[in-house]
Design an enzyme around this catalytic site. Structure first.
Site, PDB file in Angstrom:
ATOM      1  N   LYS A  26      46.137  -0.620  75.151  1.00 24.87           N
ATOM      2  CA  LYS A  26      46.084   0.326  74.555  1.00 24.87           C
ATOM      3  C   LYS A  26      44.661   0.562  73.559  1.00 24.87           C
ATOM      4  O   LYS A  26      44.141   1.344  74.046  1.00 24.87           O
ATOM      5  CB  LYS A  26      46.993   0.259  73.707  1.00 24.87           C
ATOM      6  CG  LYS A  26      48.878  -0.036  74.010  1.00 24.87           C
ATOM      7  CD  LYS A  26      49.725  -0.578  72.885  1.00 24.87           C
ATOM      8  CE  LYS A  26      49.630  -0.823  71.505  1.00 24.87           C
ATOM      9  NZ  LYS A  26      49.717  -2.524  72.679  1.00 24.87           N
ATOM     10  N   ARG A  76      41.152 -13.589  69.203  1.00 23.21           N
ATOM     11  CA  ARG A  76      41.813 -13.397  68.725  1.00 23.21           C
ATOM     12  C   ARG A  76      42.715 -15.038  68.264  1.00 23.21           C
ATOM     13  O   ARG A  76      43.197 -15.627  68.882  1.00 23.21           O
ATOM     14  CB  ARG A  76      42.845 -12.165  68.955  1.00 23.21           C
ATOM     15  CG  ARG A  76      41.999 -11.456  68.191  1.00 23.21           C
ATOM     16  CD  ARG A  76      42.733 -10.083  68.782  1.00 23.21           C
ATOM     17  NE  ARG A  76      44.135  -9.841  68.374  1.00 23.21           N
ATOM     18  CZ  ARG A  76      44.932  -9.036  69.174  1.00 23.21           C
ATOM     19  NH1 ARG A  76      43.949  -7.860  69.279  1.00 23.21           N
ATOM     20  NH2 ARG A  76      46.314  -8.816  68.274  1.00 23.21           N
ATOM     21  N   ARG A 126      55.577   1.264  65.389  1.00 20.77           N
ATOM     22  CA  ARG A 126      55.663  -0.144  66.109  1.00 20.77           C
ATOM     23  C   ARG A 126      57.273  -0.727  65.601  1.00 20.77           C
ATOM     24  O   ARG A 126      58.118  -1.454  66.313  1.00 20.77           O
ATOM     25  CB  ARG A 126      55.231  -1.049  65.928  1.00 20.77           C
ATOM     26  CG  ARG A 126      54.648  -2.039  66.823  1.00 20.77           C
ATOM     27  CD  ARG A 126      53.493  -3.064  65.777  1.00 20.77           C
ATOM     28  NE  ARG A 126      53.182  -3.814  66.381  1.00 20.77           N
ATOM     29  CZ  ARG A 126      51.405  -3.673  67.363  1.00 20.77           C
ATOM     30  NH1 ARG A 126      51.296  -2.973  66.173  1.00 20.77           N
ATOM     31  NH2 ARG A 126      51.414  -4.200  67.930  1.00 20.77           N
ATOM     32  N   ARG A 178      41.880 -13.041  76.727  1.00 25.56           N
ATOM     33  CA  ARG A 178      40.949 -12.159  76.463  1.00 25.56           C
ATOM     34  C   ARG A 178      39.768 -12.599  75.171  1.00 25.56           C
ATOM     35  O   ARG A 178      40.036 -13.645  74.536  1.00 25.56           O
ATOM     36  CB  ARG A 178      42.209 -10.922  75.793  1.00 25.56           C
ATOM     37  CG  ARG A 178      41.348 -10.108  74.799  1.00 25.56           C
ATOM     38  CD  ARG A 178      42.782  -8.963  74.480  1.00 25.56           C
ATOM     39  NE  ARG A 178      43.662  -9.368  73.519  1.00 25.56           N
ATOM     40  CZ  ARG A 178      44.359  -8.516  73.011  1.00 25.56           C
ATOM     41  NH1 ARG A 178      44.617  -7.124  73.452  1.00 25.56           N
ATOM     42  NH2 ARG A 178      45.168  -8.902  71.527  1.00 25.56           N
ATOM     43  N   ARG A 199      55.115 -12.858  70.230  1.00 25.55           N
ATOM     44  CA  ARG A 199      54.765 -11.353  70.599  1.00 25.55           C
ATOM     45  C   ARG A 199      55.827 -10.309  71.305  1.00 25.55           C
ATOM     46  O   ARG A 199      55.419  -9.100  71.229  1.00 25.55           O
ATOM     47  CB  ARG A 199      53.669 -10.771  70.261  1.00 25.55           C
ATOM     48  CG  ARG A 199      52.325 -11.145  69.276  1.00 25.55           C
ATOM     49  CD  ARG A 199      50.859 -11.922  69.271  1.00 25.55           C
ATOM     50  NE  ARG A 199      50.165 -10.018  69.626  1.00 25.55           N
ATOM     51  CZ  ARG A 199      49.126 -10.486  71.081  1.00 25.55           C
ATOM     52  NH1 ARG A 199      48.070 -12.056  70.466  1.00 25.55           N
ATOM     53  NH2 ARG A 199      48.331 -10.121  70.915  1.00 25.55           N
TER      54      ARG A 199
HETATM   55  P1  ADP Z   1      48.635  -6.526  70.095  1.00 19.37           P
HETATM   56  O1  ADP Z   1      49.214  -5.071  70.198  1.00 19.37           O
HETATM   57  O2  ADP Z   1      47.229  -6.610  70.663  1.00 19.37           O
HETATM   58  O3  ADP Z   1      50.049  -7.206  69.930  1.00 19.37           O
HETATM   59  P2  ADP Z   1      47.734  -5.741  67.294  1.00 19.37           P
HETATM   60  O4  ADP Z   1      46.083  -6.002  67.279  1.00 19.37           O
HETATM   61  O5  ADP Z   1      47.812  -4.309  67.064  1.00 19.37           O
HETATM   62  O6  ADP Z   1      47.976  -6.566  68.802  1.00 19.37           O
HETATM   63  O7  ADP Z   1      48.712  -6.351  66.152  1.00 19.37           O
HETATM   64  C1  ADP Z   1      48.057  -7.356  65.503  1.00 19.37           C
HETATM   65  C2  ADP Z   1      49.268  -7.998  64.914  1.00 19.37           C
HETATM   66  O8  ADP Z   1      48.923  -7.081  63.466  1.00 19.37           O
HETATM   67  C3  ADP Z   1      50.629  -7.838  65.247  1.00 19.37           C
HETATM   68  O9  ADP Z   1      51.594  -9.213  65.466  1.00 19.37           O
HETATM   69  C4  ADP Z   1      51.720  -7.407  64.063  1.00 19.37           C
HETATM   70  O10 ADP Z   1      51.462  -9.254  63.053  1.00 19.37           O
HETATM   71  C5  ADP Z   1      50.446  -6.299  62.811  1.00 19.37           C
HETATM   72  N1  ADP Z   1      50.504  -4.814  63.296  1.00 19.37           N
HETATM   73  C6  ADP Z   1      49.745  -4.317  63.478  1.00 19.37           C
HETATM   74  N2  ADP Z   1      50.022  -3.341  63.954  1.00 19.37           N
HETATM   75  C7  ADP Z   1      51.424  -3.245  62.908  1.00 19.37           C
HETATM   76  C8  ADP Z   1      52.522  -2.712  62.905  1.00 19.37           C
HETATM   77  N3  ADP Z   1      52.545  -1.407  63.552  1.00 19.37           N
HETATM   78  N4  ADP Z   1      53.898  -2.688  61.976  1.00 19.37           N
HETATM   79  C9  ADP Z   1      53.602  -4.052  61.806  1.00 19.37           C
HETATM   80  N5  ADP Z   1      52.407  -4.767  62.177  1.00 19.37           N
HETATM   81  C10 ADP Z   1      51.385  -4.341  62.814  1.00 19.37           C
END
Ligand code: ADP
Ligand code: ZN
Length: 208
Positions: free
Chosen positions: A13, A154, A88, A127, A165
């Site tokens: 994404k 990360r 999400r 990554r 996740r």
């Molecule tokens: P990825 O898609 O690689 O898992 P992101 O960078 O989008 O990672 O998100 C990293 C973390 O941030 C998630 O695992 C969660 O803990 C938090 N997070 C991000 N966006 C949301 C959301 N919309 N709702 C709840 N937690 C979120």
């Protein structure tokens, strides 16, 4: 274009959003990036979010929904936005619909980037990200190919957290695929190909 990007962690994404931003200058609203910036700055939000993020759990809905709604009030989003990592959960999707209804800026598409979970585990464990410009690379990048910055991993890109996740994604986020299919906004793309090939499909799917 008002779009949301759907897909598991590591589906690509962020990579696709970066390519869209470069070509179309549409603001990229990544809740993960916003939360990581808050953690790095040591704000109250960052302190609240860090333990959830490190465990691969979701940050509570009330925290994240407020953050996105505030961001959507900024004038740069009038011309469009790419939401990445939000919504999400069903509660987030409903809150987003309500806010976009109020703003009279409905979604044009929900773009699903589809990748097999085992491919994701491999991708995420290798990554690496650029500390300076956010470029997304992998362990073969000694320095950032874009700006020469330092590459880092990360905190949540380790196998145990990645598997959690993925579970959280299956349980809380994947139901949104049907939610957006129901409102005829869903477009799905096979994300297990070279990012440039995926991007060509993304543009075609969005009629760009
Ligand atoms: P990825 O898609 O690689 O898992 P992101 O960078 O989008 O990672 O998100 C990293 C973390 O941030 C998630 O695992 C969660 O803990 C938090 N997070 C991000 N966006 C949301 C959301 N919309 N709702 C709840 N937690 C979120
Ligand atoms: Zn860089």
């Amino acid at each position: 274009m008002n779009i949301v990007l759907l897909g598991g962690p590591g589906a690509g994404k962020g990579t696709q959003a970066a390519m869209l931003v470069e070509e179309f200058k549409t603001p990229h609203i990544s809740t993960g990036d916003m939360l990581r910036a808050a953690v790095a700055a040591g704000t109250d939000l960052g302190k609240k979010a860090k333990s959830f993020m490190d465990a691969g759990e979701l940050v509570p809905d009330d925290v994240i929904i407020g953050l996105v709604i505030d961001r959507l009030q900024e004038p740069d989003t009038d011309a469009g936005f790419i939401l990445d990592g939000f919504p999400r959960t069903s509660a987030q999707a409903v809150a987003l619909d309500a806010e976009l209804g109020k703003l009279e800026r409905p979604l044009d598409a929900a773009l699903l980037i589809d990748v097999d979970p085992e491919v994701i585990v491999k991708r995420l464990c290798s990554r690496r990200m650029c500390r300076d410009c956010g470029f997304i690379g992998n362990e073969s990048d000694a320095a950032c190919p874009k700006c020469g910055g330092e590459m880092y991993q990360r905190d949540d890109d380790n196998e145990a957290t990645v598997r959690n996740r993925l579970e959280v994604y299956e349980k809380s986020t994947s139901p949104l695929i049907d939610y957006y299919r129901g409102s005829e906004l869903l477009v799905a793309i096979d994300g297990d190909r070279d990012p440039k090939v995926v991007y060509a499909d993304v543009k075609e799917a969005l009629s760009l």
